[in-house]
Design an enzyme around this catalytic site. Structure first.
Site, mmCIF file in Angstrom:
data_model
loop_
_atom_site.group_PDB
_atom_site.id
_atom_site.type_symbol
_atom_site.label_atom_id
_atom_site.label_comp_id
_atom_site.label_asym_id
_atom_site.label_seq_id
_atom_site.Cartn_x
_atom_site.Cartn_y
_atom_site.Cartn_z
ATOM 1 N N CYS A 1 -1.028 24.189 10.815
ATOM 2 C CA CYS A 1 -2.168 24.040 11.722
ATOM 3 C C CYS A 1 -1.781 24.291 13.176
ATOM 4 O O CYS A 1 -2.633 24.345 14.053
ATOM 5 C CB CYS A 1 -2.775 22.639 11.600
ATOM 6 S SG CYS A 1 -3.590 22.385 10.018
ATOM 7 N N TYR B 1 -5.285 17.971 15.670
ATOM 8 C CA TYR B 1 -4.082 17.902 14.817
ATOM 9 C C TYR B 1 -3.048 18.991 15.154
ATOM 10 O O TYR B 1 -1.856 18.709 15.315
ATOM 11 C CB TYR B 1 -4.542 18.023 13.363
ATOM 12 C CG TYR B 1 -3.450 17.939 12.331
ATOM 13 C CD1 TYR B 1 -2.787 16.745 12.088
ATOM 14 C CD2 TYR B 1 -3.088 19.066 11.587
ATOM 15 C CE1 TYR B 1 -1.793 16.677 11.130
ATOM 16 C CE2 TYR B 1 -2.097 19.008 10.623
ATOM 17 C CZ TYR B 1 -1.460 17.801 10.399
ATOM 18 O OH TYR B 1 -0.472 17.732 9.446
ATOM 19 N N GLY C 1 -4.797 13.784 7.329
ATOM 20 C CA GLY C 1 -5.452 13.897 6.029
ATOM 21 C C GLY C 1 -5.836 15.345 5.802
ATOM 22 O O GLY C 1 -5.344 16.230 6.507
ATOM 23 N N ASN D 1 0.247 23.410 3.283
ATOM 24 C CA ASN D 1 -0.252 22.427 2.304
ATOM 25 C C ASN D 1 0.739 22.001 1.222
ATOM 26 O O ASN D 1 1.169 22.813 0.423
ATOM 27 C CB ASN D 1 -1.461 22.981 1.563
ATOM 28 C CG ASN D 1 -2.570 23.309 2.514
ATOM 29 O OD1 ASN D 1 -3.192 22.419 3.060
ATOM 30 N ND2 ASN D 1 -2.775 24.593 2.755
ATOM 31 N N ARG E 1 -5.423 29.594 0.618
ATOM 32 C CA ARG E 1 -4.301 28.808 1.142
ATOM 33 C C ARG E 1 -3.092 29.035 0.235
ATOM 34 O O ARG E 1 -3.234 29.511 -0.895
ATOM 35 C CB ARG E 1 -4.607 27.294 1.081
ATOM 36 C CG ARG E 1 -5.750 26.802 1.925
ATOM 37 C CD ARG E 1 -5.396 26.817 3.404
ATOM 38 N NE ARG E 1 -6.458 26.218 4.193
ATOM 39 C CZ ARG E 1 -7.572 26.837 4.578
ATOM 40 N NH1 ARG E 1 -7.777 28.094 4.248
ATOM 41 N NH2 ARG E 1 -8.467 26.220 5.306
ATOM 42 N N ALA F 1 -7.093 19.484 -0.703
ATOM 43 C CA ALA F 1 -7.831 20.203 -1.748
ATOM 44 C C ALA F 1 -7.248 20.061 -3.169
ATOM 45 O O ALA F 1 -8.007 19.744 -4.101
ATOM 46 C CB ALA F 1 -7.974 21.664 -1.361
ATOM 47 N N SER G 1 3.251 21.587 11.242
ATOM 48 C CA SER G 1 2.243 22.047 10.280
ATOM 49 C C SER G 1 1.819 23.477 10.576
ATOM 50 O O SER G 1 1.882 23.935 11.728
ATOM 51 C CB SER G 1 1.027 21.128 10.393
ATOM 52 O OG SER G 1 -0.090 21.723 9.768
ATOM 53 N N ASP H 1 0.811 -1.228 0.000
ATOM 54 C CA ASP H 1 0.000 0.000 0.000
ATOM 55 C C ASP H 1 0.844 1.278 0.000
ATOM 56 O O ASP H 1 0.300 2.375 0.044
ATOM 57 C CB ASP H 1 -0.927 0.031 1.233
ATOM 58 C CG ASP H 1 -2.021 -1.023 1.136
ATOM 59 O OD1 ASP H 1 -2.194 -1.589 0.042
ATOM 60 O OD2 ASP H 1 -2.686 -1.287 2.157
HETATM 61 P P1 NAD Z 1 0.558 10.764 4.551
HETATM 62 O O1 NAD Z 1 -0.716 10.398 5.257
HETATM 63 O O2 NAD Z 1 0.626 10.559 3.086
HETATM 64 O O3 NAD Z 1 1.789 10.036 5.247
HETATM 65 C C1 NAD Z 1 1.863 9.776 6.611
HETATM 66 C C2 NAD Z 1 2.258 8.324 6.765
HETATM 67 O O4 NAD Z 1 2.439 8.052 8.164
HETATM 68 C C3 NAD Z 1 1.195 7.351 6.257
HETATM 69 O O5 NAD Z 1 1.719 6.547 5.230
HETATM 70 C C4 NAD Z 1 0.832 6.538 7.487
HETATM 71 O O6 NAD Z 1 0.588 5.172 7.197
HETATM 72 C C5 NAD Z 1 2.062 6.700 8.343
HETATM 73 N N1 NAD Z 1 1.757 6.438 9.750
HETATM 74 C C6 NAD Z 1 0.685 6.853 10.471
HETATM 75 N N2 NAD Z 1 0.769 6.361 11.701
HETATM 76 C C7 NAD Z 1 1.902 5.634 11.764
HETATM 77 C C8 NAD Z 1 2.512 4.865 12.785
HETATM 78 N N3 NAD Z 1 1.956 4.752 13.999
HETATM 79 N N4 NAD Z 1 3.671 4.227 12.509
HETATM 80 C C9 NAD Z 1 4.239 4.312 11.269
HETATM 81 N N5 NAD Z 1 3.687 5.007 10.269
HETATM 82 C C10 NAD Z 1 2.534 5.673 10.514
HETATM 83 O O7 NAD Z 1 0.817 12.299 4.926
HETATM 84 P P2 NAD Z 1 1.864 13.328 4.304
HETATM 85 O O8 NAD Z 1 1.079 14.327 3.574
HETATM 86 O O9 NAD Z 1 2.955 12.612 3.627
HETATM 87 O O10 NAD Z 1 2.397 14.014 5.639
HETATM 88 C C11 NAD Z 1 3.676 13.721 6.215
HETATM 89 C C12 NAD Z 1 3.892 14.604 7.437
HETATM 90 O O11 NAD Z 1 3.799 15.974 7.062
HETATM 91 C C13 NAD Z 1 2.860 14.404 8.543
HETATM 92 O O12 NAD Z 1 3.479 14.567 9.791
HETATM 93 C C14 NAD Z 1 1.898 15.551 8.326
HETATM 94 O O13 NAD Z 1 1.212 15.902 9.506
HETATM 95 C C15 NAD Z 1 2.845 16.643 7.869
HETATM 96 N N6 NAD Z 1 2.168 17.689 7.097
HETATM 97 C C16 NAD Z 1 1.688 17.426 5.840
HETATM 98 C C17 NAD Z 1 1.063 18.435 5.131
HETATM 99 C C18 NAD Z 1 0.525 18.181 3.744
HETATM 100 O O14 NAD Z 1 0.013 19.131 3.130
HETATM 101 N N7 NAD Z 1 0.606 16.998 3.182
HETATM 102 C C19 NAD Z 1 0.908 19.713 5.682
HETATM 103 C C20 NAD Z 1 1.393 19.937 6.967
HETATM 104 C C21 NAD Z 1 2.042 18.926 7.663
#
Ligand code: NAD
Length: 367
Positions: free
Chosen positions: A146, A175, A105, A204, A248, A219, A144, A66
């Site tokens: 957030c 979050y 998410g 984002n 944003r 989004a 983040s 996955d």
């Molecule tokens: P994503 O959901 O694609 O990736 C996060 C991964 O963490 C997932 O694959 C999930 O399976 C894994 N995960 C969750 N719980 C876990 C655990 N207990 N052990 C091991 N793996 C675990 O999200 P992303 O967009 O790649 O985000 C990565 C980081 O960046 C996160 O910390 C998120 O909060 C931060 N972030 C992302 C955004 C964005 O716009 N994508 C914005 C601000 C912050």
């Protein structure tokens, strides 16, 4: 926050240069990346691999099939990093640790599943301790926007958020508070124990190889998918969450991975949260128009005022990153969205043709 302001003040005195990567790292130093089955950490794994690092350990709790990206030659492990023993295993022999694992998410997810979001505190709490005990040299945490005070984000024409705007704290419930607490852990591991920690507040992030359906998508991916679906089904309507006036900034994934590298290898940024985001402000309505242009279609907009919409406006103030790193995320939104759209369209077509694509199988509440 004495530590933050002290380090920031010190940073002001130093002139930044655009960093070349890993000034102190050897190509066979072990890099550990948490959350590597997901979007950003998957891209970060490719980034370091592409730069010739030969020992990378990629970890995610999702089963390996996955993962969005699996990089040949990278040790890929399925481990739940909220468990202490797994964090100890993850950090064995590590020189640098990057924590991007989180249960997260888009707005639809983080407004509905606050408990899951808060539980991610277990990941950072256990991983940072394991990293410290393993003698890791650098520890990166993905925070983040957030984490910022929501009171400052009530107007779509908001002023851009600067790093000091996180306090007094009134973060996004669930979050955002988890991010703020985990940032503090990072700061204290430096202050009390001398481990170098680095904290980026992402705004984002979007791009290929990320979530585009299933409820966790953000989004840009959601709007691309809706445009692609409308073209495919002939139903020329698009549902937009909220009035579409929310604003944003969106950072392309390549800027994000480069920024993570530069921040983690900058001595001026130890234990100092910094914005990592684009400063190009886009409303959701503009985002829809750009996606329509890319798809070559015009759709009838229906606004769902009951849907989650998040804060009214949010942008990244990049004064600090420009001053310290002499750099900021630069990919124009239109250019990045065209690449993202093309990737999602391919996924959509492949799925329709019955070919294997990565599905977001893993549901909230499975912790
Ligand atoms: P994503 O959901 O694609 O990736 C996060 C991964 O963490 C997932 O694959 C999930 O399976 C894994 N995960 C969750 N719980 C876990 C655990 N207990 N052990 C091991 N793996 C675990 O999200 P992303 O967009 O790649 O985000 C990565 C980081 O960046 C996160 O910390 C998120 O909060 C931060 N972030 C992302 C955004 C964005 O716009 N994508 C914005 C601000 C912050």
């Amino acid at each position: 926050m004495e530590i933050l302001s002290g380090l920031e003040a010190e940073s002001v005195l130093r002139k930044g240069m655009e960093m070349s990567t890993q000034p102190t790292m050897k190509k066979d130093d072990l890099i550990v990346i948490g959350g590597a089955g997901g979007f950003i950490a998957g891209a970060l794994t490719c980034y370091f691999h592409g730069r010739g690092f030969t020992r990378i350990r990629a970890i995610d709790k999702k089963p390996l099939p996955d993962w969005y990206q699996r990089v040949p030659g990278v040790e890929s492990l399925c481990l739940d990093l909220s468990e202490r023993a797994n964090c100890v295993r993850a950090c064995e022999g590590a020189v640098e640790v990057y924590n991007l694992a989180a249960d997260m998410g888009g707005m639809g997810f983080i407004e509905r599943f606050r408990i899951e979001c808060l539980r991610s505190i277990l990941i950072n709490t256990n991983l940072i301790e394991a990293a410290y005990r393993a003698g890791v040299q650098r520890y990166f945490f993905s925070s983040s926007a957030c984490a910022y005070n929501t009171e400052l984000q009530k107007d779509p024409h908001c002023r851009a958020l600067k790093e000091s705007d996180a306090y007094p704290a009134m973060a996004e419930r669930g979050y955002g508070w988890e991010k703020l607490m985990s940032e503090m852990f990072c700061q204290e591991y430096w202050a009390e124990r001398g481990m170098k920690t680095f904290i980026a507040r992402f705004h984002n992030v979007y791009g290929p190889n990320g979530t585009w359906d299933g409820g966790r998508e953000k989004a840009p991916a959601a709007i691309c998918r809706k445009v692609i679906e409308a073209k495919d089904t002939g139903n020329k309507e698009i549902v937009v969450w909220g009035e579409g006036t929310q604003t944003r900034s969106f950072m392309y994934i390549d800027d994000c991975t480069k920024g993570i590298d530069m921040i983690t290898h900058c001595e001026d940024l130890i234990a100092t949260p910094i914005n990592l985001g684009s400063s190009e402000l886009i409303s959701i309505n503009e985002l829809v128009s750009i996606a329509e242009e890319i798809g070559g279609i015009k759709l009838q907009r229906k606004y769902d005022l009951t849907a989650p919409r998040g804060v009214a406006g949010r942008n990244s103030d990049n004064t600090m990153i420009k001053r310290i790193l002499n750099w900021e995320p630069k990919t124009p939104f239109r250019e990045g969205l065209a690449k993202t759209y093309a990737w999602i369209e391919q996924q959509y077509q492949d799925r329709k043709a019955g070919k294997a694509t990565v599905r977001e199988n893993y549901q909230a509440g499975g912790a």
